[in-house]
Design a protein around this motif. Structure first.
Motif, PDB file in Angstrom:
ATOM      1  N   GLN A  31      -2.598  -9.925  -0.227  1.00 33.65           N
ATOM      2  CA  GLN A  31      -2.107  -9.673  -1.437  1.00 33.65           C
ATOM      3  C   GLN A  31      -2.978  -8.929  -2.436  1.00 33.65           C
ATOM      4  OE1 GLN A  31      -1.340 -14.009  -2.343  1.00 33.65           O
ATOM      5  NE2 GLN A  31       0.343 -14.315  -0.959  1.00 33.65           N
ATOM      6  N   ASP A  32      -4.278  -8.477  -2.001  1.00 32.58           N
ATOM      7  CA  ASP A  32      -5.186  -7.807  -2.984  1.00 32.58           C
ATOM      8  C   ASP A  32      -4.631  -6.593  -3.241  1.00 32.58           C
ATOM      9  OD1 ASP A  32      -7.177  -6.732  -3.981  1.00 32.58           O
ATOM     10  OD2 ASP A  32      -8.455  -6.385  -2.269  1.00 32.58           O
ATOM     11  N   PRO A  33      -4.438  -6.024  -4.499  1.00 32.93           N
ATOM     12  CA  PRO A  33      -3.753  -4.916  -5.022  1.00 32.93           C
ATOM     13  C   PRO A  33      -4.303  -3.877  -4.281  1.00 32.93           C
ATOM     14  CG  PRO A  33      -3.560  -6.335  -6.712  1.00 32.93           C
ATOM     15  CD  PRO A  33      -4.546  -7.002  -5.782  1.00 32.93           C
ATOM     16  N   ALA A  34      -5.728  -3.749  -4.324  1.00 29.40           N
ATOM     17  CA  ALA A  34      -6.620  -2.563  -4.095  1.00 29.40           C
ATOM     18  C   ALA A  34      -6.406  -2.393  -2.345  1.00 29.40           C
ATOM     19  CB  ALA A  34      -8.075  -3.248  -4.256  1.00 29.40           C
ATOM     20  N   LEU A  35      -6.199  -3.190  -1.879  1.00 26.34           N
ATOM     21  CA  LEU A  35      -5.988  -3.231  -0.320  1.00 26.34           C
ATOM     22  C   LEU A  35      -4.541  -2.459  -0.048  1.00 26.34           C
ATOM     23  CD1 LEU A  35      -6.535  -3.378   2.819  1.00 26.34           C
ATOM     24  CD2 LEU A  35      -5.698  -5.787   2.579  1.00 26.34           C
ATOM     25  N   LEU A  36      -3.647  -3.040  -0.765  1.00 27.68           N
ATOM     26  CA  LEU A  36      -2.260  -2.317  -0.551  1.00 27.68           C
ATOM     27  C   LEU A  36      -2.404  -0.975  -0.948  1.00 27.68           C
ATOM     28  CD1 LEU A  36      -0.012  -5.455  -1.932  1.00 27.68           C
ATOM     29  CD2 LEU A  36      -0.385  -4.607   0.290  1.00 27.68           C
ATOM     30  N   ARG A  37      -3.037  -0.635  -2.033  1.00 26.78           N
ATOM     31  CA  ARG A  37      -3.126   0.736  -2.503  1.00 26.78           C
ATOM     32  C   ARG A  37      -3.734   1.718  -1.512  1.00 26.78           C
ATOM     33  NH1 ARG A  37      -4.174  -1.342  -7.656  1.00 26.78           N
ATOM     34  NH2 ARG A  37      -6.500  -1.134  -7.322  1.00 26.78           N
ATOM     35  N   ARG A  38      -4.811   1.148  -0.802  1.00 26.56           N
ATOM     36  CA  ARG A  38      -5.639   1.755   0.405  1.00 26.56           C
ATOM     37  C   ARG A  38      -4.610   1.850   1.572  1.00 26.56           C
ATOM     38  NH1 ARG A  38      -9.893  -2.001  -0.842  1.00 26.56           N
ATOM     39  NH2 ARG A  38      -9.673  -2.684   1.279  1.00 26.56           N
ATOM     40  N   LEU A  39      -3.917   0.883   1.767  1.00 28.89           N
ATOM     41  CA  LEU A  39      -2.980   0.990   2.896  1.00 28.89           C
ATOM     42  C   LEU A  39      -1.630   2.183   2.561  1.00 28.89           C
ATOM     43  CD1 LEU A  39      -1.968  -3.008   3.894  1.00 28.89           C
ATOM     44  CD2 LEU A  39      -3.288  -0.800   5.047  1.00 28.89           C
ATOM     45  N   LEU A  40      -1.484   2.304   1.444  1.00 30.46           N
ATOM     46  CA  LEU A  40      -0.403   3.083   0.880  1.00 30.46           C
ATOM     47  C   LEU A  40      -1.053   4.602   0.922  1.00 30.46           C
ATOM     48  CD1 LEU A  40       1.607   1.511  -2.072  1.00 30.46           C
ATOM     49  CD2 LEU A  40       2.653   2.371   0.081  1.00 30.46           C
ATOM     50  N   ARG A  41      -2.446   4.786   0.702  1.00 33.24           N
ATOM     51  CA  ARG A  41      -2.882   6.003   0.788  1.00 33.24           C
ATOM     52  C   ARG A  41      -2.973   6.298   2.357  1.00 33.24           C
ATOM     53  NH1 ARG A  41      -8.235   4.961  -0.797  1.00 33.24           N
ATOM     54  NH2 ARG A  41      -7.647   4.559  -2.916  1.00 33.24           N
ATOM     55  N   ALA A  42      -3.329   5.479   3.114  1.00 36.43           N
ATOM     56  CA  ALA A  42      -3.235   5.826   4.532  1.00 36.43           C
ATOM     57  C   ALA A  42      -1.908   6.320   4.903  1.00 36.43           C
ATOM     58  CB  ALA A  42      -3.747   4.589   5.495  1.00 36.43           C
ATOM     59  N   LYS A  43      -1.041   5.596   4.446  1.00 32.30           N
ATOM     60  CA  LYS A  43       0.812   5.914   4.938  1.00 32.30           C
ATOM     61  C   LYS A  43       1.179   7.192   4.384  1.00 32.30           C
ATOM     62  CE  LYS A  43       5.130   4.008   4.518  1.00 32.30           C
ATOM     63  NZ  LYS A  43       5.905   4.221   3.226  1.00 32.30           N
ATOM     64  N   ASP A  44       0.583   7.653   3.161  1.00 28.13           N
ATOM     65  CA  ASP A  44       0.717   8.771   2.511  1.00 28.13           C
ATOM     66  C   ASP A  44       0.234   9.850   3.131  1.00 28.13           C
ATOM     67  OD1 ASP A  44       2.564   7.670   0.762  1.00 28.13           O
ATOM     68  OD2 ASP A  44       0.860   7.466  -1.040  1.00 28.13           O
ATOM     69  N   ARG A  45      -1.059   9.676   3.880  1.00 31.31           N
ATOM     70  CA  ARG A  45      -1.619  10.609   4.471  1.00 31.31           C
ATOM     71  C   ARG A  45      -0.879  11.020   5.823  1.00 31.31           C
ATOM     72  NH1 ARG A  45      -7.530  10.815   3.411  1.00 31.31           N
ATOM     73  NH2 ARG A  45      -7.621  10.798   1.004  1.00 31.31           N
TER      74      ARG A  45
END
Length: 186
Positions: A31-45
């Motif tokens: 639920q940590d927004p920072a972790l979700l952003r980092r997961l989205l960064r990996a998905k976007d890559r």
């Protein structure tokens, strides 16, 4: 005397809260927004360079998490493990290239990140139910009505179903069972 919490499978923890659509509680860290952003960064890559090799170590480094934590969090956040997500993207791109270009199937296989033409053909057939050549013939035969459909809608409609592993799909078809993407509608 303090009591210890049980960490047996199936037991719930006070720090876990259910997420809409998830069948099991999600760890508090997701639920940590920072972790979700980092997961989205990996998905976007992965989306922008799906033709590249994306081992779990590389994805974890992009997201700033350990390999195991990244794999668990990615599956909880997006519903698919990272490897299956990458397969989905590669098959989508291959479908688009088969439909819209005159590139050879070998060139398409290498352009979408496959190291072997045989592996590409086998996995493509396992996921879509058709060989790349048959898919190209079908797509080219049906081009007239699809020319007016936006590419993003076409991609979503043709997205492969990878909710189960490819090997499980293979086993189901070998046993004569109907796979999830070939169920008949009554």
């Amino acid at each position: 005397m303090t009591s210890r919490k049980s960490h047996r499978p199936g037991s719930t923890d006070a720090s876990a809260t259910p997420v809409e659509g998830a069948s099991s509680p999600v760890p508090q860290g997701l639920q940590d927004p920072a972790l979700l952003r980092r997961l989205l960064r990996a998905k976007d890559r992965m989306d922008s360079a799906s033709h590249e090799a994306w081992p779990i170590e590389r994805l974890a480094a992009v997201s700033g998490a350990s390999k195991a934590h990244f794999a668990r969090a990615f599956k909880l956040a997006f519903g698919l493990p990272p490897h299956r997500y990458l397969l989905t993207r590669r098959i989508e791109q291959a479908n688009t290239l088969l439909r819209d270009t005159e590139l050879s199937i070998t060139d398409i296989a290498y352009a979408t990140g496959w190291e072997s033409l045989g592996t590409f053909g086998r996995i493509f057939r396992d996921i879509t139910g058709m060989s790349p050549g048959a898919m190209r013939k079908q797509a080219q035969a049906n081009t007239q009505p699809l020319e007016r459909v936006p590419a993003c809608v076409l991609k979503a409609a043709q997205r492969p179903d990878l909710n189960i592993a490819v090997l499980e799909k293979r086993r189901q078809t070998a046993d004569g069972k109907v796979g999830p993407s070939t169920k008949e509608v009554s």
